[in-house]
Design a protein around this motif. Structure first.
Motif, mmCIF file in Angstrom:
data_model
loop_
_atom_site.group_PDB
_atom_site.id
_atom_site.type_symbol
_atom_site.label_atom_id
_atom_site.label_comp_id
_atom_site.label_asym_id
_atom_site.label_seq_id
_atom_site.Cartn_x
_atom_site.Cartn_y
_atom_site.Cartn_z
ATOM 1 N N SER A 1 41.101 40.806 23.246
ATOM 2 C CA SER A 1 39.811 41.287 23.725
ATOM 3 C C SER A 1 39.597 41.006 25.202
ATOM 4 N N MET A 2 40.501 40.274 25.844
ATOM 5 C CA MET A 2 40.305 39.872 27.231
ATOM 6 C C MET A 2 41.473 40.345 28.083
ATOM 7 N N GLN A 3 41.557 41.649 28.283
ATOM 8 C CA GLN A 3 42.633 42.199 29.068
ATOM 9 C C GLN A 3 42.260 42.258 30.536
ATOM 10 N N SER A 4 43.290 42.253 31.364
ATOM 11 C CA SER A 4 43.116 42.452 32.795
ATOM 12 C C SER A 4 42.504 43.824 33.055
ATOM 13 N N SER A 5 41.698 43.929 34.092
ATOM 14 C CA SER A 5 41.128 45.224 34.455
ATOM 15 C C SER A 5 42.157 46.123 35.129
ATOM 16 N N VAL A 6 43.280 45.539 35.599
ATOM 17 C CA VAL A 6 44.315 46.327 36.268
ATOM 18 C C VAL A 6 45.317 46.882 35.269
ATOM 19 N N ASN A 7 45.781 46.042 34.335
ATOM 20 C CA ASN A 7 46.793 46.454 33.365
ATOM 21 C C ASN A 7 46.365 46.015 31.974
ATOM 22 N N ILE A 8 46.238 46.949 31.057
ATOM 23 C CA ILE A 8 45.786 46.664 29.708
ATOM 24 C C ILE A 8 46.726 45.715 28.974
ATOM 25 N N ALA A 9 47.980 45.613 29.422
ATOM 26 C CA ALA A 9 48.950 44.751 28.760
ATOM 27 C C ALA A 9 48.857 43.296 29.205
ATOM 28 N N ASP A 10 48.071 43.001 30.240
ATOM 29 C CA ASP A 10 47.979 41.634 30.773
ATOM 30 C C ASP A 10 46.739 40.920 30.256
ATOM 31 N N PRO A 11 46.826 39.605 30.040
ATOM 32 C CA PRO A 11 45.604 38.838 29.775
ATOM 33 C C PRO A 11 44.765 38.734 31.036
ATOM 34 N N MET A 12 43.470 38.649 30.873
ATOM 35 C CA MET A 12 42.575 38.564 32.031
ATOM 36 C C MET A 12 42.865 37.339 32.883
ATOM 37 N N SER A 13 43.292 36.240 32.250
ATOM 38 C CA SER A 13 43.531 35.010 32.998
ATOM 39 C C SER A 13 44.652 35.157 34.015
ATOM 40 N N ARG A 14 45.508 36.177 33.856
ATOM 41 C CA ARG A 14 46.612 36.408 34.790
ATOM 42 C C ARG A 14 46.166 37.199 36.016
ATOM 43 N N GLU A 15 45.040 37.853 35.940
ATOM 44 C CA GLU A 15 44.587 38.754 36.997
ATOM 45 C C GLU A 15 44.105 37.983 38.219
ATOM 46 N N SER A 16 44.469 38.462 39.406
ATOM 47 C CA SER A 16 44.059 37.829 40.651
ATOM 48 C C SER A 16 43.678 38.914 41.645
ATOM 49 N N SER A 17 43.847 38.655 42.937
ATOM 50 C CA SER A 17 43.478 39.648 43.942
ATOM 51 C C SER A 17 44.465 40.809 43.913
ATOM 52 N N GLY A 18 43.963 42.027 44.191
ATOM 53 C CA GLY A 18 44.824 43.195 44.154
ATOM 54 C C GLY A 18 45.497 43.309 42.801
ATOM 55 N N THR A 19 46.831 43.436 42.819
ATOM 56 C CA THR A 19 47.603 43.482 41.577
ATOM 57 C C THR A 19 48.470 42.236 41.425
ATOM 58 N N ALA A 20 48.170 41.174 42.190
ATOM 59 C CA ALA A 20 48.953 39.943 42.143
ATOM 60 C C ALA A 20 48.661 39.159 40.868
ATOM 61 N N TRP A 21 49.579 38.251 40.533
ATOM 62 C CA TRP A 21 49.471 37.422 39.337
ATOM 63 C C TRP A 21 49.254 35.965 39.682
ATOM 64 N N VAL A 22 48.484 35.283 38.848
ATOM 65 C CA VAL A 22 48.431 33.823 38.794
ATOM 66 C C VAL A 22 48.914 33.419 37.399
ATOM 67 N N PRO A 23 49.169 32.137 37.145
ATOM 68 C CA PRO A 23 49.606 31.727 35.808
ATOM 69 C C PRO A 23 48.579 32.082 34.730
ATOM 70 N N ASP A 24 49.076 32.351 33.523
ATOM 71 C CA ASP A 24 48.205 32.731 32.410
ATOM 72 C C ASP A 24 47.215 31.632 32.054
ATOM 73 N N SER A 25 47.545 30.387 32.338
ATOM 74 C CA SER A 25 46.682 29.268 31.973
ATOM 75 C C SER A 25 45.611 28.969 33.023
ATOM 76 N N THR A 26 45.505 29.802 34.049
ATOM 77 C CA THR A 26 44.565 29.557 35.147
ATOM 78 C C THR A 26 43.117 29.568 34.662
ATOM 79 N N PRO A 27 42.320 28.569 35.016
ATOM 80 C CA PRO A 27 40.894 28.605 34.665
ATOM 81 C C PRO A 27 40.184 29.710 35.444
ATOM 82 N N MET A 28 39.176 30.295 34.839
ATOM 83 C CA MET A 28 38.478 31.408 35.468
ATOM 84 C C MET A 28 36.990 31.095 35.537
#
Length: 529
Positions: free
Chosen positions: A121-148
């Protein structure tokens, strides 16, 4: 007698609020004389008492279906695993609290179906296949465990997430080129996603900054910082203000199979696939009010007026390419600059574990500086971001960033950065070390020093204590001290004294949004309570 002892132990554990109270019960103790009766009662209770929870707020648990009172999402059945009951479980089922403890213990070990539904239920707004916690600036990635840190709103299947931070402060920078002032660096961001089917999603983002008002045209004092201009002159020893509109982007993503997906991203402005996540979006830098002095070697393209990116992802590996405008934003911070699409970049990203994000990238940037349009830069970057959750409301994040500019007439210059941020409850300690090779031209020195390369460094240590924490808005009182190092040949410009800076600030941002591992931890803690 055994029953009384067991009840006494459970009561003491509940009264003291110890989070590990489940482990205080001896799971090897046997009571065969009661096993059949209590197992029968337990099975009946499980059939009659179906629980429902919210995928976004698992601390919400009810005994009937409906809507979440916090976000409005439809409640889903709370999954329960079935396995043979032990005699100790039969004893535990004397009381509802004990049963909840046992379920929480099993959920913590297996993550359960609730966790899977939450991640879906918590997908990235950039890619539906990514968890939201991975989403960062632009299309860059941070670790999946990143606090938001943000506030989420659900409108049916549509999601809106709000982020931001503002740092009202007093800062003082020494040396002849230093300054002191009261200002407030800031940024605000909204992320929206709308599903177009089970495997297709539309996303959009808006990022803004009031820097043009709080920093004015010259920006804030920051020793050895360079880049962009004001009143037709190159800025030096100051961080330029960001534009009012930092990102206005749209994306369309498609998941083809479980492990394969792709997306297109367009921003005006936006961020191309070049470099690590922009500094304000890195978990290791989120409490530091200052930009890195290696910003224009690493992530300065995060505001680009005209970006188109195509990305393909297989499992946790992503390859993407961009075409974009090489020219940096002009001095008018309120307008939309002319798109040119005269530059390009490529980036390879890999998240091998939940706690690690790696990337390497290369880009050709045509005419980035308005005052020197003949300059062209070939930029290469590499970064590693490691994030380690250490328990409820405790996190440690670290970043290493390397960037190299190969610029016309100046050749290759390097930058290195190490950041670390340790947060535990209301307290945060952070550190940043940088070393950058800057030319006399970049530092705006006299003509006879323009072609020389000078290694400059900065060491910053900061502390933040939250006055308000976990109540929707976190307001922290912080201080930071920086020591700057330079070669003696720059003394004629900066003076003989040690370069240093200090500041006192408030850090205002949304509270931690529970998601992924963090939501699961809070879920378990809530069940124990």
């Amino acid at each position: 007698m055994h029953k009384r002892i067991l009840i006494l132990i459970s009561t003491i554990a509940l009264a003291t609020g110890v989070s590990a109270q489940v482990g205080a019960i001896d799971l090897n103790r046997s009571h065969p004389e009661h096993e059949d009766d209590y197992e029968h009662e337990h099975e009946q209770g499980r059939e009659k008492k179906q629980k429902y929870t919210c995928p976004m707020h698992p601390e919400v648990v009810t005994d009937h279906p409906g809507k979440c009172p916090k976000c409005g999402m439809t409640l889903v059945p709370l999954k329960q695993e079935s396995r043979p009951s032990t005699s100790n479980e039969a004893d535990m089922h004397h009381h509802d609290h004990d049963m909840m403890n046992h379920e929480a213990h099993r959920a913590a070990a297996s993550h359960g179906m609730e966790q899977q539904e939450m991640q879906m239920s918590m997908q990235s707004s950039v890619n539906i296949a990514d968890p939201m916690s991975r989403e960062s600036s632009g299309t860059a990635w941070v670790p999946d465990s990143t606090p938001m840190y943000g506030k989420m709103f659900m409108f049916g299947d549509d999601m809106l997430m709000l982020h931001g931070a503002i740092f009202p402060r007093y800062t003082n920078v020494s040396t002849r080129r230093g300054d002191d002032r009261i200002d407030a660096p800031n940024w605000f961001m909204a992320m929206f996603s709308h599903p177009l089917g089970d495997s297709t999603q539309f996303g959009s983002r808006l990022m803004m900054s009031l820097d043009p008002l709080t920093e004015e045209g010259r920006g804030y004092p920051l020793l050895f910082q360079t880049g962009e201009s004001w009143n037709g002159e190159a800025l030096h020893d100051r961080q330029h203000p960001h534009d009012l509109f930092d990102e206005l982007s749209f994306s369309l993503s498609q998941e083809f199979e479980h492990d394969l997906s792709a997306y297109i991203y367009f921003g005006y402005p936006g961020e191309p696939a070049l470099g690590p996540p922009a500094f304000m979006h890195r978990p290791s830098a989120m409490d530091d009010p200052d930009a890195p002095i290696g910003h224009h070697w690493q992530d300065s393209t995060h505001i680009t007026f005209g970006v188109a990116t195509l990305g393909a992802q297989w499992r946790n590996v992503k390859l993407e390419g961009s075409i974009f405008t090489g020219r940096e934003p002009d001095e008018d911070r309120y307008d939309f600059d002319r798109p040119r699409f005269d530059s390009y970049s490529g980036r390879l990203s890999w998240n091998p574990t939940q706690n690690l994000a790696l990337q390497v990238s290369y880009g050709y940037i045509k005419s980035p500086e308005e005052l020197h349009p003949e300059t062209k830069i070939h930029r290469t970057t590499a970064s590693a971001i490691y994030n380690l959750p250490l328990g409820h409301d405790t996190n440690w994040s670290n970043s290493f960033v390397w960037g190299q500019n190969n610029a016309t007439e100046e050749g290759k210059t390097q930058s290195f950065l190490i950041e670390s941020n340790y947060q535990r409850g209301r307290n945060t300690v952070y550190f940043r070390w940088e070393r950058v090779q800057k030319s006399g031209h970049e530092l705006v020195l006299k003509p006879f020093d323009e072609s020389e390369i000078f290694p400059v460094s900065a060491y910053s240590l900061g502390y933040v204590r939250d006055l308000s924490h976990g109540k929707g808005i976190d307001i922290g009182l912080g201080t930071q001290f920086t020591i700057n190092n330079r070669p003696d040949t720059l003394d004629r410009y900066y003076g003989d004294d040690l370069g240093y800076a200090f500041q006192f600030f408030l850090r205002i941002r949304p509270s931690l949004h529970t998601h992924g591992e963090h939501a699961h931890t809070e879920h378990v803690a809530g069940m124990q309570k």
